[in-house]
Scaffold this motif. Structure first.
Motif, PDB file in Angstrom:
ATOM      1  N   LEU A 161     -40.013   9.580  -2.943  1.00 37.15           N
ATOM      2  CA  LEU A 161     -40.832  10.677  -2.404  1.00 37.15           C
ATOM      3  C   LEU A 161     -40.123  12.038  -2.406  1.00 37.15           C
ATOM      4  CD1 LEU A 161     -43.145  11.865  -0.634  1.00 37.15           C
ATOM      5  CD2 LEU A 161     -42.118  10.700   1.311  1.00 37.15           C
ATOM      6  N   ARG A 162     -38.959  12.114  -1.783  1.00 40.51           N
ATOM      7  CA  ARG A 162     -38.297  13.429  -1.654  1.00 40.51           C
ATOM      8  C   ARG A 162     -37.666  13.859  -2.976  1.00 40.51           C
ATOM      9  NH1 ARG A 162     -41.404  14.357   2.630  1.00 40.51           N
ATOM     10  NH2 ARG A 162     -41.099  12.737   4.189  1.00 40.51           N
ATOM     11  N   ALA A 163     -37.252  12.879  -3.780  1.00 38.64           N
ATOM     12  CA  ALA A 163     -36.760  13.204  -5.119  1.00 38.64           C
ATOM     13  C   ALA A 163     -37.882  13.859  -5.913  1.00 38.64           C
ATOM     14  CB  ALA A 163     -36.298  11.938  -5.829  1.00 38.64           C
ATOM     15  N   GLY A 164     -39.101  13.342  -5.724  1.00 44.43           N
ATOM     16  CA  GLY A 164     -40.260  13.903  -6.415  1.00 44.43           C
ATOM     17  C   GLY A 164     -40.517  15.340  -5.978  1.00 44.43           C
ATOM     18  N   ALA A 165     -40.405  15.596  -4.674  1.00 39.71           N
ATOM     19  CA  ALA A 165     -40.601  16.960  -4.164  1.00 39.71           C
ATOM     20  C   ALA A 165     -39.557  17.893  -4.775  1.00 39.71           C
ATOM     21  CB  ALA A 165     -40.504  16.963  -2.640  1.00 39.71           C
ATOM     22  N   ALA A 166     -38.333  17.381  -4.902  1.00 42.27           N
ATOM     23  CA  ALA A 166     -37.254  18.194  -5.481  1.00 42.27           C
ATOM     24  C   ALA A 166     -37.571  18.523  -6.938  1.00 42.27           C
ATOM     25  CB  ALA A 166     -35.930  17.429  -5.385  1.00 42.27           C
ATOM     26  N   LEU A 167     -38.143  17.559  -7.676  1.00 40.96           N
ATOM     27  CA  LEU A 167     -38.457  17.815  -9.092  1.00 40.96           C
ATOM     28  C   LEU A 167     -39.566  18.857  -9.234  1.00 40.96           C
ATOM     29  CD1 LEU A 167     -38.184  14.192 -10.527  1.00 40.96           C
ATOM     30  CD2 LEU A 167     -36.579  16.096 -10.838  1.00 40.96           C
TER      31      LEU A 167
ATOM     32  N   GLY B  14     -29.234  17.495  13.316  1.00 38.14           N
ATOM     33  CA  GLY B  14     -28.517  17.884  12.099  1.00 38.14           C
ATOM     34  C   GLY B  14     -29.485  18.153  10.953  1.00 38.14           C
ATOM     35  N   PHE B  15     -28.954  18.520   9.819  1.00 41.26           N
ATOM     36  CA  PHE B  15     -29.801  18.817   8.655  1.00 41.26           C
ATOM     37  C   PHE B  15     -30.427  17.523   8.136  1.00 41.26           C
ATOM     38  CE2 PHE B  15     -31.062  19.679   4.388  1.00 41.26           C
ATOM     39  CZ  PHE B  15     -31.560  20.965   4.465  1.00 41.26           C
ATOM     40  N   PRO B  16     -31.771  17.483   7.962  1.00 44.83           N
ATOM     41  CA  PRO B  16     -32.430  16.216   7.608  1.00 44.83           C
ATOM     42  C   PRO B  16     -32.117  15.718   6.192  1.00 44.83           C
ATOM     43  CG  PRO B  16     -34.057  17.989   7.879  1.00 44.83           C
ATOM     44  CD  PRO B  16     -32.720  18.585   8.181  1.00 44.83           C
ATOM     45  N   THR B  17     -31.815  14.448   6.105  1.00 41.96           N
ATOM     46  CA  THR B  17     -31.577  13.823   4.794  1.00 41.96           C
ATOM     47  C   THR B  17     -32.800  13.939   3.889  1.00 41.96           C
ATOM     48  OG1 THR B  17     -31.146  11.721   3.683  1.00 41.96           O
ATOM     49  CG2 THR B  17     -32.127  11.562   5.836  1.00 41.96           C
ATOM     50  N   ASP B  18     -33.997  13.992   4.489  1.00 40.77           N
ATOM     51  CA  ASP B  18     -35.215  14.038   3.681  1.00 40.77           C
ATOM     52  C   ASP B  18     -35.415  15.389   2.988  1.00 40.77           C
ATOM     53  OD1 ASP B  18     -35.675  11.447   4.404  1.00 40.77           O
ATOM     54  OD2 ASP B  18     -37.108  11.920   5.992  1.00 40.77           O
ATOM     55  N   LEU B  19     -34.508  16.342   3.233  1.00 41.06           N
ATOM     56  CA  LEU B  19     -34.560  17.621   2.504  1.00 41.06           C
ATOM     57  C   LEU B  19     -33.345  17.802   1.600  1.00 41.06           C
ATOM     58  CD1 LEU B  19     -35.943  20.039   5.224  1.00 41.06           C
ATOM     59  CD2 LEU B  19     -37.033  19.461   3.067  1.00 41.06           C
ATOM     60  N   GLN B  20     -32.517  16.789   1.546  1.00 44.81           N
ATOM     61  CA  GLN B  20     -31.284  16.907   0.748  1.00 44.81           C
ATOM     62  C   GLN B  20     -31.580  17.112  -0.756  1.00 44.81           C
ATOM     63  OE1 GLN B  20     -29.390  15.039  -1.946  1.00 44.81           O
ATOM     64  NE2 GLN B  20     -29.013  13.340  -0.542  1.00 44.81           N
ATOM     65  N   PRO B  21     -32.501  16.334  -1.369  1.00 42.58           N
ATOM     66  CA  PRO B  21     -32.749  16.546  -2.806  1.00 42.58           C
ATOM     67  C   PRO B  21     -33.331  17.937  -3.100  1.00 42.58           C
ATOM     68  CG  PRO B  21     -33.598  14.412  -2.087  1.00 42.58           C
ATOM     69  CD  PRO B  21     -33.252  15.165  -0.841  1.00 42.58           C
ATOM     70  N   GLN B  22     -34.227  18.417  -2.215  1.00 43.92           N
ATOM     71  CA  GLN B  22     -34.829  19.735  -2.429  1.00 43.92           C
ATOM     72  C   GLN B  22     -33.742  20.819  -2.371  1.00 43.92           C
ATOM     73  OE1 GLN B  22     -35.748  17.261  -0.429  1.00 43.92           O
ATOM     74  NE2 GLN B  22     -37.829  17.461   0.320  1.00 43.92           N
ATOM     75  N   MET B  23     -32.813  20.686  -1.413  1.00 41.87           N
ATOM     76  CA  MET B  23     -31.740  21.678  -1.296  1.00 41.87           C
ATOM     77  C   MET B  23     -30.827  21.620  -2.526  1.00 41.87           C
ATOM     78  SD  MET B  23     -31.818  23.668   1.298  1.00 41.87           S
ATOM     79  CE  MET B  23     -30.280  24.247   1.965  1.00 41.87           C
ATOM     80  N   ALA B  24     -30.632  20.422  -3.071  1.00 39.89           N
ATOM     81  CA  ALA B  24     -29.762  20.294  -4.246  1.00 39.89           C
ATOM     82  C   ALA B  24     -30.318  21.126  -5.405  1.00 39.89           C
ATOM     83  CB  ALA B  24     -29.637  18.829  -4.654  1.00 39.89           C
ATOM     84  N   VAL B  25     -31.659  21.171  -5.506  1.00 37.77           N
ATOM     85  CA  VAL B  25     -32.272  21.979  -6.572  1.00 37.77           C
ATOM     86  C   VAL B  25     -31.965  23.456  -6.332  1.00 37.77           C
ATOM     87  CG1 VAL B  25     -34.464  22.734  -7.571  1.00 37.77           C
ATOM     88  CG2 VAL B  25     -34.119  20.329  -6.986  1.00 37.77           C
TER      89      VAL B  25
END
Ligand code: EPU
Length: 429
Positions: free
Chosen positions: A371-377, A302-313
Protein backbone atom coordinates in the motif's frame (compact mmCIF):
# COMPACT_ATOMS: atom_id res chain seq x y z
CA UNK A 1 -5.53 -5.46 -15.00
CA UNK A 2 -5.86 -1.87 -13.81
CA UNK A 3 -2.93 0.54 -13.76
CA UNK A 4 -2.29 4.14 -12.89
CA UNK A 5 -0.78 6.15 -15.73
CA UNK A 6 0.97 9.30 -14.54
CA UNK A 7 2.50 11.93 -16.80
CA UNK A 8 5.09 14.00 -14.98
CA UNK A 9 6.38 16.30 -13.83
CA UNK A 10 3.41 18.02 -12.18
CA UNK A 11 3.18 20.81 -9.62
CA UNK A 12 0.34 20.06 -7.20
CA UNK A 13 -1.85 23.03 -6.40
CA UNK A 14 -5.27 23.43 -4.76
CA UNK A 15 -7.26 21.72 -2.00
CA UNK A 16 -7.74 18.09 -1.06
CA UNK A 17 -10.16 16.65 1.50
CA UNK A 18 -8.83 13.80 3.61
CA UNK A 19 -11.03 10.73 4.23
CA UNK A 20 -11.64 8.82 7.46
CA UNK A 21 -8.70 6.86 8.84
CA UNK A 22 -8.25 3.33 7.46
CA UNK A 23 -6.44 2.03 10.52
CA UNK A 24 -9.10 3.42 12.87
CA UNK A 25 -11.95 2.11 10.71
CA UNK A 26 -10.60 -1.46 10.54
CA UNK A 27 -10.49 -1.53 14.37
CA UNK A 28 -13.79 0.26 15.04
CA UNK A 29 -15.88 -1.82 12.59
CA UNK A 30 -15.14 -5.13 14.44
CA UNK A 31 -15.71 -3.31 17.76
CA UNK A 32 -19.37 -2.91 16.79
CA UNK A 33 -19.72 -6.64 17.57
CA UNK A 34 -19.36 -5.76 21.24
CA UNK A 35 -22.52 -3.64 21.30
CA UNK A 36 -25.89 -5.10 22.11
CA UNK A 37 -27.61 -2.46 20.01
CA UNK A 38 -27.06 -1.06 16.48
CA UNK A 39 -24.28 1.49 15.91
CA UNK A 40 -23.80 4.25 13.36
CA UNK A 41 -20.30 5.01 12.06
CA UNK A 42 -19.60 8.27 10.27
CA UNK A 43 -16.62 9.41 8.17
CA UNK A 44 -16.02 5.86 6.89
CA UNK A 45 -13.49 5.83 4.03
CA UNK A 46 -14.63 4.09 0.84
CA UNK A 47 -11.65 1.76 0.49
CA UNK A 48 -11.25 -1.97 0.00
CA UNK A 49 -10.12 -2.74 3.58
CA UNK A 50 -13.30 -1.14 4.95
CA UNK A 51 -15.45 -3.00 2.43
CA UNK A 52 -13.83 -6.27 3.49
CA UNK A 53 -14.44 -5.49 7.19
CA UNK A 54 -18.12 -4.76 6.48
CA UNK A 55 -18.39 -7.92 4.38
CA UNK A 56 -16.98 -9.98 7.27
CA UNK A 57 -19.57 -8.49 9.62
CA UNK A 58 -22.30 -9.32 7.12
CA UNK A 59 -21.07 -12.93 6.82
CA UNK A 60 -21.20 -13.17 10.62
CA UNK A 61 -24.88 -12.18 10.44
CA UNK A 62 -24.81 -8.41 10.97
CA UNK A 63 -27.14 -6.11 9.03
CA UNK A 64 -25.34 -3.31 7.22
CA UNK A 65 -27.03 -0.23 5.75
CA UNK A 66 -25.17 2.62 4.06
CA UNK A 67 -27.01 5.83 5.04
CA UNK A 68 -24.86 7.82 2.65
CA UNK A 69 -21.35 7.48 1.13
CA UNK A 70 -19.57 7.89 4.46
CA UNK A 71 -22.11 6.77 7.06
CA UNK A 72 -22.96 3.17 7.82
CA UNK A 73 -25.52 1.71 10.18
CA UNK A 74 -24.53 -1.67 11.61
CA UNK A 75 -26.79 -3.99 13.55
CA UNK A 76 -24.61 -6.79 14.93
CA UNK A 77 -27.00 -7.87 17.64
CA UNK A 78 -27.74 -11.26 16.03
CA UNK A 79 -24.53 -13.01 15.11
CA UNK A 80 -24.85 -16.46 13.53
CA UNK A 81 -21.41 -17.96 14.25
CA UNK A 82 -18.33 -16.44 15.94
CA UNK A 83 -16.00 -17.61 13.18
CA UNK A 84 -14.72 -15.34 10.41
CA UNK A 85 -14.89 -16.98 6.95
CA UNK A 86 -11.43 -17.83 5.64
CA UNK A 87 -11.92 -16.59 2.07
CA UNK A 88 -12.76 -13.04 3.04
CA UNK A 89 -10.46 -12.67 6.03
CA UNK A 90 -7.31 -13.72 4.23
CA UNK A 91 -7.65 -10.64 2.01
CA UNK A 92 -6.95 -8.33 4.90
CA UNK A 93 -4.43 -8.61 7.69
CA UNK A 94 -6.44 -6.49 10.12
CA UNK A 95 -9.22 -9.10 10.05
CA UNK A 96 -7.55 -10.43 13.20
CA UNK A 97 -9.31 -7.62 15.12
CA UNK A 98 -12.46 -9.72 14.79
CA UNK A 99 -10.85 -12.25 17.12
CA UNK A 100 -10.49 -9.73 19.97
CA UNK A 101 -14.03 -8.45 19.41
CA UNK A 102 -15.59 -11.94 19.21
CA UNK A 103 -13.69 -13.02 22.30
CA UNK A 104 -14.98 -9.95 24.15
CA UNK A 105 -18.57 -10.53 23.10
CA UNK A 106 -18.87 -14.34 23.03
CA UNK A 107 -15.78 -15.51 24.96
CA UNK A 108 -14.87 -17.43 21.82
CA UNK A 109 -13.82 -16.69 18.27
CA UNK A 110 -11.83 -17.90 15.26
CA UNK A 111 -10.22 -16.10 12.32
CA UNK A 112 -7.78 -17.14 9.66
CA UNK A 113 -4.08 -16.75 10.53
CA UNK A 114 -2.93 -13.46 9.06
CA UNK A 115 -0.56 -13.67 6.08
CA UNK A 116 3.21 -13.55 6.62
CA UNK A 117 4.84 -10.53 5.10
CA UNK A 118 3.76 -7.93 2.64
CA UNK A 119 6.64 -5.55 2.83
CA UNK A 120 9.59 -7.79 3.31
CA UNK A 121 9.88 -8.78 6.98
CA UNK A 122 7.96 -11.04 9.35
CA UNK A 123 4.81 -9.82 11.06
CA UNK A 124 4.36 -11.90 14.23
CA UNK A 125 1.22 -11.96 16.41
CA UNK A 126 2.79 -13.36 19.59
CA UNK A 127 1.81 -10.28 21.63
CA UNK A 128 -1.86 -10.62 20.63
CA UNK A 129 -1.79 -14.23 21.81
CA UNK A 130 0.05 -13.35 25.01
CA UNK A 131 -2.65 -10.75 25.78
CA UNK A 132 -5.59 -13.10 25.12
CA UNK A 133 -3.98 -15.83 27.23
CA UNK A 134 -3.37 -13.40 30.09
CA UNK A 135 -7.12 -12.65 30.03
CA UNK A 136 -7.76 -16.38 30.52
CA UNK A 137 -8.35 -17.51 26.92
CA UNK A 138 -6.97 -20.68 25.43
CA UNK A 139 -5.48 -19.94 22.03
CA UNK A 140 -4.80 -22.60 19.41
CA UNK A 141 -3.97 -22.78 15.73
CA UNK A 142 -6.16 -25.21 13.85
CA UNK A 143 -6.29 -25.75 10.06
CA UNK A 144 -4.95 -22.26 9.37
CA UNK A 145 -7.36 -20.67 11.81
CA UNK A 146 -6.41 -18.99 15.05
CA UNK A 147 -8.99 -19.89 17.69
CA UNK A 148 -9.45 -18.36 21.13
CA UNK A 149 -11.83 -19.51 23.83
CA UNK A 150 -12.43 -18.68 27.48
CA UNK A 151 -14.97 -19.71 30.10
CA UNK A 152 -14.89 -16.15 31.35
CA UNK A 153 -12.40 -13.44 30.49
CA UNK A 154 -10.73 -12.11 33.64
CA UNK A 155 -8.94 -8.76 33.84
CA UNK A 156 -5.16 -9.00 34.02
CA UNK A 157 -1.91 -7.01 34.08
CA UNK A 158 -0.16 -7.27 30.70
CA UNK A 159 3.22 -5.76 29.83
CA UNK A 160 3.78 -5.89 26.07
CA UNK A 161 7.33 -6.90 25.06
CA UNK A 162 7.37 -4.24 22.34
CA UNK A 163 5.07 -1.42 21.28
CA UNK A 164 2.45 -2.88 18.94
CA UNK A 165 -0.64 -1.20 17.54
CA UNK A 166 -2.28 -4.48 16.60
CA UNK A 167 -1.87 -6.23 19.96
CA UNK A 168 -2.87 -3.08 21.89
CA UNK A 169 -6.11 -2.83 19.88
CA UNK A 170 -6.91 -6.55 19.86
CA UNK A 171 -6.44 -6.96 23.61
CA UNK A 172 -8.45 -3.79 24.31
CA UNK A 173 -11.33 -5.23 22.28
CA UNK A 174 -11.40 -8.36 24.43
CA UNK A 175 -10.71 -6.66 27.77
CA UNK A 176 -13.66 -4.22 27.69
CA UNK A 177 -15.97 -7.15 28.52
CA UNK A 178 -13.58 -9.01 30.86
CA UNK A 179 -14.41 -9.28 34.55
CA UNK A 180 -12.49 -6.71 36.60
CA UNK A 181 -9.53 -4.48 35.82
CA UNK A 182 -7.07 -4.94 32.95
CA UNK A 183 -3.87 -2.89 32.90
CA UNK A 184 -2.00 -2.77 29.60
CA UNK A 185 1.55 -1.41 29.78
CA UNK A 186 3.94 -0.37 27.01
CA UNK A 187 1.01 0.14 24.65
CA UNK A 188 0.85 1.89 21.28
CA UNK A 189 -0.23 5.55 21.39
CA UNK A 190 -1.26 5.99 17.75
CA UNK A 191 -4.28 8.25 17.03
CA UNK A 192 -6.30 5.19 15.97
CA UNK A 193 -5.72 3.52 19.37
CA UNK A 194 -7.21 6.63 21.01
CA UNK A 195 -10.05 6.68 18.47
CA UNK A 196 -10.98 3.09 19.28
CA UNK A 197 -10.92 3.87 23.03
CA UNK A 198 -13.21 6.86 22.44
CA UNK A 199 -15.62 4.70 20.44
CA UNK A 200 -15.64 1.98 23.11
CA UNK A 201 -16.27 4.58 25.81
CA UNK A 202 -19.12 6.07 23.78
CA UNK A 203 -20.69 2.57 23.94
CA UNK A 204 -20.36 2.56 27.74
CA UNK A 205 -16.92 0.96 28.18
CA UNK A 206 -14.49 2.20 30.82
CA UNK A 207 -11.14 2.66 29.02
CA UNK A 208 -8.69 5.20 30.42
CA UNK A 209 -5.22 6.33 29.43
CA UNK A 210 -5.36 5.69 25.65
CA UNK A 211 -2.69 7.91 24.10
CA UNK A 212 -0.31 7.28 27.04
CA UNK A 213 1.93 4.26 27.76
CA UNK A 214 -0.61 2.64 30.11
CA UNK A 215 -4.24 1.83 29.37
CA UNK A 216 -6.58 0.80 32.20
CA UNK A 217 -9.78 -0.98 31.30
CA UNK A 218 -12.50 -1.83 33.79
CA UNK A 219 -14.67 -4.52 32.22
CA UNK A 220 -18.41 -3.87 31.89
CA UNK A 221 -21.26 -6.35 31.39
CA UNK A 222 -23.07 -4.56 28.60
CA UNK A 223 -22.18 -2.14 25.83
CA UNK A 224 -24.86 -0.08 24.13
CA UNK A 225 -25.11 1.21 20.57
CA UNK A 226 -23.44 4.51 19.65
CA UNK A 227 -23.06 7.01 16.84
CA UNK A 228 -19.42 7.81 16.23
CA UNK A 229 -17.36 9.75 13.68
CA UNK A 230 -13.98 8.24 12.71
CA UNK A 231 -10.91 10.50 12.80
CA UNK A 232 -9.29 11.74 9.57
CA UNK A 233 -6.52 9.60 8.10
CA UNK A 234 -3.13 10.76 9.35
CA UNK A 235 -1.25 8.80 6.68
CA UNK A 236 -3.40 9.90 3.74
CA UNK A 237 -2.93 13.49 4.93
CA UNK A 238 0.82 12.94 5.29
CA UNK A 239 0.98 11.42 1.79
CA UNK A 240 -0.55 14.57 0.25
CA UNK A 241 1.71 16.78 2.40
CA UNK A 242 4.82 14.97 1.16
CA UNK A 243 3.50 15.05 -2.43
CA UNK A 244 2.95 18.81 -2.17
CA UNK A 245 6.50 19.39 -0.91
CA UNK A 246 8.05 17.00 -3.44
CA UNK A 247 6.30 18.65 -6.42
CA UNK A 248 7.16 22.19 -5.29
CA UNK A 249 3.42 22.62 -4.86
CA UNK A 250 0.92 24.64 -2.84
CA UNK A 251 -1.71 22.38 -1.30
CA UNK A 252 -4.33 22.93 1.40
CA UNK A 253 -4.92 19.55 3.04
CA UNK A 254 -8.39 19.73 4.61
CA UNK A 255 -10.25 17.67 7.22
CA UNK A 256 -7.18 16.81 9.30
CA UNK A 257 -6.17 16.99 12.96
CA UNK A 258 -2.93 19.04 12.74
CA UNK A 259 -1.75 17.63 16.11
CA UNK A 260 -1.60 14.15 14.52
CA UNK A 261 0.65 15.53 11.77
CA UNK A 262 3.29 17.24 13.92
CA UNK A 263 6.10 14.73 13.32
CA UNK A 264 5.48 14.98 9.57
CA UNK A 265 5.32 18.78 9.62
CA UNK A 266 8.63 18.93 11.53
CA UNK A 267 10.45 16.82 8.93
CA UNK A 268 8.96 18.66 5.94
CA UNK A 269 10.00 21.99 7.44
CA UNK A 270 13.52 20.66 8.12
CA UNK A 271 13.70 19.62 4.45
CA UNK A 272 12.79 23.14 3.27
CA UNK A 273 8.97 23.15 2.95
CA UNK A 274 6.63 25.58 4.69
CA UNK A 275 3.68 24.18 6.65
CA UNK A 276 0.92 26.48 7.92
CA UNK A 277 -1.50 25.02 10.47
CA UNK A 278 -5.20 25.90 10.69
CA UNK A 279 -7.93 24.43 12.93
CA UNK A 280 -8.64 21.46 10.69
CA UNK A 281 -6.30 21.94 7.74
CA UNK A 282 -2.62 22.36 6.88
CA UNK A 283 -1.16 24.18 3.89
CA UNK A 284 2.11 22.89 2.46
CA UNK A 285 4.18 25.08 0.13
CA UNK A 286 7.80 25.30 -0.91
CA UNK A 287 9.87 28.15 -2.24
CA UNK A 288 13.49 27.01 -2.06
CA UNK A 289 15.17 23.70 -2.92
CA UNK A 290 14.64 20.54 -0.86
CA UNK A 291 17.51 19.67 1.49
CA UNK A 292 18.79 16.41 2.90
CA UNK A 293 17.48 15.29 6.28
CA UNK A 294 17.89 12.25 8.48
CA UNK A 295 14.78 10.38 9.45
CA UNK A 296 13.96 7.53 11.85
CA UNK A 297 10.53 5.94 11.95
CA UNK A 298 9.17 5.21 15.42
CA UNK A 299 5.86 4.40 17.11
CA UNK A 300 3.63 7.48 17.65
CA UNK A 301 4.42 10.31 18.39
CA UNK A 302 7.54 9.48 16.34
CA UNK A 303 7.62 9.72 12.56
CA UNK A 304 5.19 7.10 11.14
CA UNK A 305 6.62 4.11 9.31
CA UNK A 306 3.63 4.28 6.96
CA UNK A 307 5.10 7.48 5.45
CA UNK A 308 8.65 6.22 5.14
CA UNK A 309 8.43 5.18 1.43
CA UNK A 310 6.78 8.48 0.45
CA UNK A 311 9.53 10.45 2.22
CA UNK A 312 12.19 8.35 0.48
CA UNK A 313 10.85 9.62 -2.85
CA UNK A 314 11.01 13.24 -1.71
CA UNK A 315 14.54 12.78 -0.39
CA UNK A 316 15.64 11.11 -3.60
CA UNK A 317 15.22 14.49 -5.35
CA UNK A 318 16.57 16.58 -2.43
CA UNK A 319 20.05 18.16 -2.35
CA UNK A 320 22.61 16.00 -0.53
CA UNK A 321 22.53 12.55 1.03
CA UNK A 322 19.79 11.64 3.53
CA UNK A 323 19.71 8.70 5.89
CA UNK A 324 16.49 6.87 6.69
CA UNK A 325 16.31 4.37 9.55
CA UNK A 326 13.29 2.08 9.80
CA UNK A 327 12.58 1.76 13.51
CA UNK A 328 9.29 -0.17 13.48
CA UNK A 329 9.58 -3.00 10.95
CA UNK A 330 12.56 -5.30 10.32
CA UNK A 331 12.45 -4.50 6.66
CA UNK A 332 10.35 -2.04 4.69
CA UNK A 333 12.41 -1.27 1.62
CA UNK A 334 11.00 -3.65 -0.99
CA UNK A 335 9.89 -0.62 -3.02
CA UNK A 336 13.47 0.66 -3.45
CA UNK A 337 14.09 -1.56 -6.50
CA UNK A 338 11.14 0.11 -8.23
CA UNK A 339 12.41 3.60 -7.39
CA UNK A 340 15.83 2.68 -8.74
CA UNK A 341 14.15 1.95 -12.09
CA UNK A 342 13.11 5.60 -12.05
CA UNK A 343 16.67 6.80 -11.42
CA UNK A 344 16.67 7.09 -7.62
CA UNK A 345 20.01 6.43 -5.92
CA UNK A 346 19.20 4.50 -2.75
CA UNK A 347 21.38 1.95 -0.96
CA UNK A 348 19.79 -0.27 1.66
CA UNK A 349 21.56 -2.10 4.46
CA UNK A 350 19.13 -3.77 6.84
CA UNK A 351 17.06 -1.09 8.51
CA UNK A 352 19.03 1.81 7.01
CA UNK A 353 18.60 3.42 3.59
CA UNK A 354 21.09 5.95 2.28
CA UNK A 355 19.38 8.25 -0.22
CA UNK A 356 21.61 10.27 -2.49
CA UNK A 357 19.64 13.12 -4.04
CA UNK A 358 19.47 13.24 -7.86
CA UNK A 359 18.40 16.13 -10.14
CA UNK A 360 15.47 14.31 -11.73
CA UNK A 361 13.61 10.99 -11.70
CA UNK A 362 12.40 9.55 -14.98
CA UNK A 363 9.06 7.82 -15.61
CA UNK A 364 9.07 4.02 -15.88
CA UNK A 365 6.77 0.99 -15.59
CA UNK A 366 6.76 0.05 -11.88
CA UNK A 367 4.89 -2.23 -9.52
CA UNK A 368 3.27 -1.34 -6.18
CA UNK A 369 4.64 -3.95 -3.78
CA UNK A 370 2.35 -2.84 -0.93
CA UNK A 371 0.00 0.00 0.00
CA UNK A 372 2.47 2.70 1.08
CA UNK A 373 5.04 1.64 -1.50
CA UNK A 374 2.30 2.24 -4.07
CA UNK A 375 1.62 5.73 -2.69
CA UNK A 376 5.34 6.45 -2.93
CA UNK A 377 5.38 5.37 -6.60
CA UNK A 378 2.54 7.77 -7.35
CA UNK A 379 4.57 10.63 -5.86
CA UNK A 380 7.60 9.43 -7.83
CA UNK A 381 5.47 9.48 -11.00
CA UNK A 382 4.38 13.05 -10.25
CA UNK A 383 7.94 14.35 -9.85
CA UNK A 384 9.46 12.25 -12.65
CA UNK A 385 9.90 13.34 -16.22
CA UNK A 386 7.70 11.38 -18.65
CA UNK A 387 5.21 8.54 -18.18
CA UNK A 388 5.04 6.24 -15.17
CA UNK A 389 2.77 3.20 -15.22
CA UNK A 390 2.01 1.78 -11.78
CA UNK A 391 0.90 -1.86 -11.68
CA UNK A 392 -0.73 -3.82 -8.82
CA UNK A 393 -2.79 -0.79 -7.82
CA UNK A 394 -5.12 -3.01 -5.78
CA UNK A 395 -2.62 -2.54 -2.97
CA UNK A 396 -3.09 1.23 -3.16
CA UNK A 397 -6.88 1.01 -3.32
CA UNK A 398 -6.92 -0.99 -0.09
CA UNK A 399 -6.14 2.21 1.76
CA UNK A 400 -6.55 5.36 -0.39
CA UNK A 401 -10.02 6.56 -1.37
CA UNK A 402 -10.40 7.93 -4.92
CA UNK A 403 -6.67 8.45 -5.09
CA UNK A 404 -6.48 9.27 -8.82
CA UNK A 405 -9.40 11.72 -8.57
CA UNK A 406 -7.84 13.43 -5.55
CA UNK A 407 -4.45 13.88 -7.24
CA UNK A 408 -6.16 14.99 -10.48
CA UNK A 409 -8.04 17.62 -8.45
CA UNK A 410 -4.63 19.05 -7.57
CA UNK A 411 -3.54 19.23 -11.20
CA UNK A 412 -1.85 15.84 -11.59
CA UNK A 413 -2.05 14.12 -14.96
CA UNK A 414 -3.04 10.75 -13.55
CA UNK A 415 -5.56 8.19 -14.76
CA UNK A 416 -6.69 4.72 -13.84
CA UNK A 417 -6.74 2.62 -16.98
CA UNK A 418 -8.00 -0.90 -17.50
CA UNK A 419 -5.39 -2.74 -19.53
CA UNK A 420 -6.59 -6.08 -20.91
CA UNK A 421 -4.50 -8.87 -19.38
CA UNK A 422 -3.82 -10.30 -22.85
CA UNK A 423 -2.26 -7.00 -23.99
CA UNK A 424 -0.17 -6.89 -20.86
CA UNK A 425 0.99 -10.45 -21.46
CA UNK A 426 1.85 -9.62 -25.06
CA UNK A 427 3.72 -6.52 -23.96
CA UNK A 428 5.63 -8.51 -21.36
CA UNK A 429 6.24 -11.44 -23.69
N1 EPU B 1 5.11 -7.17 16.65
C1 EPU B 1 5.53 -8.26 17.35
N2 EPU B 1 4.59 -9.09 17.87
C2 EPU B 1 3.24 -8.88 17.71
C3 EPU B 1 2.82 -7.76 17.00
C4 EPU B 1 3.79 -6.91 16.46
O1 EPU B 1 6.71 -8.49 17.51
O2 EPU B 1 2.46 -9.69 18.23
C5 EPU B 1 6.13 -6.25 16.10
C6 EPU B 1 6.06 -6.17 14.57
O3 EPU B 1 6.80 -7.18 13.96
C7 EPU B 1 6.63 -4.79 14.31
C8 EPU B 1 6.19 -3.98 15.54
O4 EPU B 1 5.82 -4.94 16.53
O5 EPU B 1 8.02 -4.83 14.28
C9 EPU B 1 5.00 -3.08 15.32
O6 EPU B 1 3.90 -3.81 14.79
P1 EPU B 1 2.39 -3.36 15.03
O7 EPU B 1 1.67 -4.43 15.75
O8 EPU B 1 2.40 -1.99 15.64
O9 EPU B 1 1.83 -3.26 13.56
P2 EPU B 1 0.39 -3.71 13.04
O10 EPU B 1 -0.63 -3.49 14.08
O11 EPU B 1 0.49 -5.04 12.40
C10 EPU B 1 -0.29 -1.33 12.25
C11 EPU B 1 -0.76 -0.71 10.98
C12 EPU B 1 0.40 -0.68 9.99
C13 EPU B 1 1.54 0.11 10.57
C14 EPU B 1 1.92 -0.44 11.96
C15 EPU B 1 2.95 0.40 12.67
C16 EPU B 1 -3.09 -1.32 10.98
C17 EPU B 1 -4.18 -2.11 10.36
N3 EPU B 1 -1.88 -1.50 10.47
O12 EPU B 1 0.16 -2.64 11.90
O13 EPU B 1 -0.11 0.01 8.85
O14 EPU B 1 2.67 0.04 9.73
O15 EPU B 1 0.76 -0.52 12.79
O16 EPU B 1 2.47 1.69 12.85
O17 EPU B 1 -3.33 -0.52 11.88
C18 EPU B 1 -0.44 0.47 6.59
O18 EPU B 1 -1.45 1.11 6.91
O19 EPU B 1 0.09 0.53 5.46
C19 EPU B 1 0.19 -0.40 7.60
C20 EPU B 1 0.99 -1.38 7.28
Amino acid sequence: MEKFFIEGPSRLEGEVVISGAKNAAVAIIPAVLLAEEPCVLENIPNINDVNISLQILQELGAKIKMRNKTTVEIDATHIIAPSVPFDIARNMRASYYFLGALLGRYSSGAVTMPGGCNFGGVRPIDQHIKGFEALGAEVSIDHGMICAEAKQLIGSHIYFDGVTVGATINVMLAAVRAQGLTILENVAKEPHVVDLANFLNSMGADVRGAGTDVIKIRGVEHLRGATYSIIPDQIEAGTFMVAAAATNGDVLVKNVIPKHLESITAKLVAAGATVEEFDDAVRVTRNGPLKKINLKTLPHPGFPTDLQPQMAVMLSISEGTSIITEGVWDNRYKYVDELRRMGAKIQVDGKVAVVEGVEQLTGAPVKATDLRAGAALIIAGLVACGRTEVEEIRHIERGYENVAEKFRGLGAKMKKIEVPDADVQRAIG
